[in-house]
Scaffold this active site. Structure first.
Site, mmCIF file in Angstrom:
data_model
loop_
_atom_site.group_PDB
_atom_site.id
_atom_site.type_symbol
_atom_site.label_atom_id
_atom_site.label_comp_id
_atom_site.label_asym_id
_atom_site.label_seq_id
_atom_site.Cartn_x
_atom_site.Cartn_y
_atom_site.Cartn_z
ATOM 1 N N HIS A 1 45.265 46.015 23.645
ATOM 2 C CA HIS A 1 45.012 47.439 23.785
ATOM 3 C C HIS A 1 45.934 48.028 24.847
ATOM 4 C CE1 HIS A 1 42.382 45.635 26.900
ATOM 5 N NE2 HIS A 1 42.749 46.698 27.597
ATOM 6 N N ALA A 2 45.907 49.350 24.935
ATOM 7 C CA ALA A 2 46.593 50.086 26.002
ATOM 8 C C ALA A 2 45.577 51.040 26.618
ATOM 9 C CB ALA A 2 47.790 50.856 25.448
#
Length: 146
Positions: free
Chosen positions: A59-60
């Protein structure tokens, strides 16, 4: 593959040397907000007992900054800004990998007994995460066109 000793890509992440206080009774390392951690620490969490072959991350963050530390054992952190990808091998508890906002991260190749400690600039907020890689790429490309 980048290691904690190699020159990082400035736009993706960089390794921060945390103070290592050596003592015959055992070493001590400290992380202090706005001193050797470049943000106010809002949350601390750690992962452990990660089964062989499993990955974490994926994820970011839209606004959260993080410092990732291998407090025990080792693992790899791959950072991706939408244009560049770099892998860091973390295996020293006195070094932390700084990950800024808008950077996709994947953690894998955990050694047996590895413990990953994360210092985060934001409290947990599900809306703050980007879990879809295609959405991340769209956002990253929009940001680079501004």
């Amino acid at each position: 593959m980048a290691t904690a000793d190699s020159a990082p890509h400035a736009d993706i992440g960089h390794v921060i040397a945390l103070p290592k206080i050596t003592d015959p009774r055992g070493n001590l390392t400290v992380a202090e907000e706005m001193k050797n951690v470049p943000f106010d620490i809002a949350r601390v969490y750690w992962t452990y007992d990660i089964p062989a072959g499993e990955s974490r991350g994926g994820h970011a963050h839209r606004t959260c900054q993080e410092i990732i530390v291998a407090v025990s054992g080792s693992f790899d952190v791959t950072l991706d800004d939408g244009s560049h990808r770099q892998t860091y091998h973390l295996n020293h508890p006195y070094q932390g990998l700084y990950v800024g906002t808008g950077i996709w991260r994947t953690l894998d190749d955990f050694s047996s007994g590895a413990v990953c400690l994360v210092l985060a600039s934001e409290l947990f907020d599900e809306q703050e995460y980007i879990y879809d890689y295609d959405e991340f790429i769209r956002i990253a490309r929009q940001g680079s066109n501004q």
